[in-house]
Design an enzyme around this catalytic site. Sequence first.
Site, mmCIF file in Angstrom:
data_model
loop_
_atom_site.group_PDB
_atom_site.id
_atom_site.type_symbol
_atom_site.label_atom_id
_atom_site.label_comp_id
_atom_site.label_asym_id
_atom_site.label_seq_id
_atom_site.Cartn_x
_atom_site.Cartn_y
_atom_site.Cartn_z
ATOM 1 N N GLY A 129 25.364 -21.678 23.880
ATOM 2 C CA GLY A 129 24.292 -22.656 23.650
ATOM 3 C C GLY A 129 22.960 -21.974 23.387
ATOM 4 N N GLY A 170 29.973 -20.301 28.773
ATOM 5 C CA GLY A 170 30.459 -18.964 28.454
ATOM 6 C C GLY A 170 29.896 -17.914 29.392
ATOM 7 N N PRO A 173 29.762 -8.827 39.594
ATOM 8 C CA PRO A 173 29.283 -7.712 38.754
ATOM 9 C C PRO A 173 29.860 -7.726 37.349
ATOM 10 C CG PRO A 173 30.632 -6.916 40.598
ATOM 11 C CD PRO A 173 30.411 -8.386 40.811
ATOM 12 N N LYS A 174 31.014 -8.330 37.194
ATOM 13 C CA LYS A 174 31.649 -8.327 35.876
ATOM 14 C C LYS A 174 30.939 -9.305 34.929
ATOM 15 C CE LYS A 174 36.420 -8.232 34.270
ATOM 16 N NZ LYS A 174 37.800 -8.369 34.753
ATOM 17 N N GLN A 218 26.275 -10.679 31.124
ATOM 18 C CA GLN A 218 25.020 -11.386 30.901
ATOM 19 C C GLN A 218 23.913 -10.423 30.518
ATOM 20 O OE1 GLN A 218 24.177 -15.241 32.134
ATOM 21 N NE2 GLN A 218 25.791 -14.845 30.679
ATOM 22 N N GLY A 245 18.251 -15.696 38.740
ATOM 23 C CA GLY A 245 18.952 -15.957 37.476
ATOM 24 C C GLY A 245 19.020 -14.721 36.606
ATOM 25 N N GLY A 252 20.668 -14.970 33.306
ATOM 26 C CA GLY A 252 21.125 -15.367 31.976
ATOM 27 C C GLY A 252 20.205 -14.924 30.860
ATOM 28 N N GLU A 253 18.928 -14.815 31.139
ATOM 29 C CA GLU A 253 17.980 -14.570 30.057
ATOM 30 C C GLU A 253 17.198 -13.275 30.173
ATOM 31 O OE1 GLU A 253 16.317 -18.823 28.908
ATOM 32 O OE2 GLU A 253 17.233 -18.789 30.876
#
Lengths: 699, 332
Positions: free
Chosen positions: A234, A462, A589-590, A595, A659, A661-662
């Site tokens: 996304g 994902g 960790p995987k 990410q 977080g 993700g970014e």
Amino acid sequence: MTTVAAPYAGTALDRVDGPEKVTGRARYAYEHAPDDLAYAVVVQSTIARGEVRAVDADSVLQLPGIIATIWHENAPRVAPIEDAELTVLQSPRVAYRGQVVAVVVAETIESATEAARLLRVDYQVEPHDVELRADHPGMYRPDHVNPDYATDSELGDPEAALGYAPVVVDATYSTPAQHHNPIEPHATVALWDADGLTLYDSTQSASAVRATIAPLFGLPQERVRVVSPYVGGGFGSKGAPHAQVVLAALAAKQVGRPVKLAATRRQMFAVTGYRTPTVQRVRLGADEDGRLSAIVHEAFEQTATVKEFAEQTTVVTRMMYAAPHRRTSHRLVRLDVPVPTWMRAPGETPGMFALESAMDELAVACGIDPVELRVRNEPTVDPERGLPFSSRNLVACLREGAARFGWAGRDPEPGVRRRGRMLIGTGVASSTYPVYRLPSEATARAEPGGGFTVRIAAADIGTGARTVLTQIAADALGVPPAQVRMEVGDSALPRASVAGGSSGTASWGTAVVRACEALTDALHRRAGDVPPGGLEASVDTAEELRAQRPFSRHAYGAQFAEVGVDVDTGEVRVLRLLGAFAAGRIINPKTARSQFIGGMTMGLSMALFEESVMDVEFGDYLNRDLAQYHVAACADVRDVDAFWIEEEDPDLNPMGSKGIGEIGIVGTAAAVANAVHHATGLRVRDLPIRLDRLIGRAV
Amino acid sequence: MRPFAYERAADARSAVAARAAGAADGAGAVYLGGGTNLVDLMRLGVVSPGVLVDVTRLPSDGVEETAGGGLLIGAAMRNSDLAAHPLVRRRYPMLTQAVVAGASGQIRNMATVGGNLLQRTRCSYFQDVTKPCNKRAPGSGCPARNGDHRNLAVIGQSEACVATHPSDMAVPLAALGAVVHIEGPGGARQVPMPGLHRLPGDTPERDTVLEPGDLITAVELPPLPFAARSRYRKVRDRASFAFAVVSVAAALDVEDGMVKDCRIALGGVAHIPWRAERAESALRGSPATEAAFAQAAAEELAQATPLPHNAFKVPLARNVVVRTLLDLVEAS
């Protein structure tokens, strides 16, 4: 706050939905096929501004297999909600090229596609304005910037401080428009029945789609169900519903049959969001030792006339470095362009390209090592909010990253290292991302036959959320992950916040932990006895979040890049990228490594390739496919690695996590640009760093 | 839906006949190779043929040696097979390098030699049927001149069209003077490269000199012993899966420090794979030095007429010509 004992958090559990995905059993939105399905294809405007005068619907209705042509004169009415991106086909106005002006519904996708191609739309054309310039007379000050930050900030007297400062950097940077391009295009299957509306949708938040779409059709929320168990990426483009969701629902309502609608890759460049281009002026004032006295960061951006989206580009500058005098601002201009939206760390990504490039320029100007310069300007409290940091390990990331990267002994002289026909350089940039946590609900259930089911309308786009939540639930219940069945991706599940802002694990994890704790308590009261109907506990974290103590909460990182620049051609290749991150407790960790290096790869891609080119004459982004909109290919991604620093932060959430993700994308482009400067002596302030920005200069 | 017929031809004669029959029906018939470009263009609505005559099963899909040490390559041969062929690799390494520099492994596995030569420009205006384009809709105009032309032509373009030919493979073929074998309604004929492709002039809708119904059956590589030391250098915006910004195919025959003979062609700069004849004649008999290479490149590029956003291609092409020739000298 105490953190729960965590035997499974921290382990590299394989993705629990891996087998479904690799065997094709995982069904994505477009793969749902209810009986009597019809297919919808959109017709996009070929003008950038004006009005639809007429749509020759009748002529295509004669074609075989065509069920309906829907446009503003015959479309079902929707409620006039504030978000005009979603009130589609309600008026003749055309606000940007590529806006949907009609939908054709047919028995097959081929018939619908052909009819959409043939449909004649007559327009009244008005002159358009699609060019972002910092001096555009239409620049205005938005009320706030995404999501709800103050538009401007000021402390002290930055102009005076810049006047006194022995060293001043004053530079203007630009970043181009960029499109998310998830591999799975936006798709919706809409189905109306006696219960209401069901949407099989590709979204980062089933709960948000339901909450947005229900009022549009005058329905109570419980009569809309959004099913979205699997999502093929996304990056923000599926964070809020876009036109295709509404169009599918409208079309299904009009024809009285289930309707499937997907955006094509080319259509996605107009109708599913993008990152605004930015122009940013950064001024840094410092003493000869590189200690900052003033930071001024001004951003100029575009938004659409349909809807305002104000990227928070300079907000990150408010907390990054210490300086007594500081100002940040955002100005927008409404252009006849598609609607921009969240994309891969909105704000931090373009903002940190400019700030971290300027910091490198300051390091050069002062003759100070760029790692040292950043360490020297480390604040003790949040510089603008005055709050203590819950934890801040930027310096540790810089130091440990430098050690692992082999930074020590780096010759700062630019343009002097050769390897064959390549000039070699290294660069560094800081990285950061805020810690967001949003209210969510969850239910934990002990099954009568043994095992547990945990339900929450979270989205695994994902990232591995389904897997990580399984680990979190297992720990909270004190059972192995195999005994936990995690259900996500359905608005019928307890309401959850969006998979955005890198907030998913923190927000949903909190709800999952509390639900599991409540269930454990309930089971304890029953001495472990599970009744024949099972035993459930549900929670809502809104109150817990309201009570959280005020802190400045952020994850931090340091990005190190080594590049080679071909002296004959100006081609830039990133030879090495190393990211050091401090992001609380890493739960898996995987998936975390994926990410981090995924975000860094996107940052590499942003640095060198990604650019949506505005066609000024026609008013659309013209490189609308993956042959023309370049994202990094495998051959561009040679050696990308990430590691993290152990970080204990008790003031975050029950997991102790931030977080991730970014943050991987933040700062990467600056590290690459700084390395290009070190390699060549050329400062590229406009992304992407294409070869033509180097070839005409010193190379 | 847009129906079209599909026919699979067993040999060149029947392919030409099938295409002629399709054309006679008024449906519009075209040959289908690997479909890696044609099918995209059909999806985009740029072309909508009524009949596809599949020529991938034609017997001409291998490599034969010709008298004198050349090679005859069947037009239906897949690009991957061409690149991997031991004789191609040994005698014409720049051809192998060019083919593997193009597209992706999957696309090369599909694409044919004939189709590669006939692929269309990737100019974004050509591919967008909602905008003018003289190549797609003659007389409608060329928005690229004042719009996005960063990766378009700098040599030989016209007011009507500034498109580039996208093929990598065609560049070494132009350098070699490969001979294109054609079977057509009027019989068989041969056209030497770079004469297959044409400059846009006032009729940019015609990419090549092929007449309707002409079918490429083979490409003949003439014997050229010094091409055993040849090189293809492709400059691109990302490390793989990108069209050339500029590319160079070059072969160099050096004896006692002097250029005895050479072949040079440029990709990414023109409507055709551009044979650098001026540079070649400047170099023949001159010393094999950087200065001579730079002078030759400058003579070739003196005819460039770049647009505002692609002027960088001129110094880039010069640099790449010089560097490629120097690399060949150093390797010898």
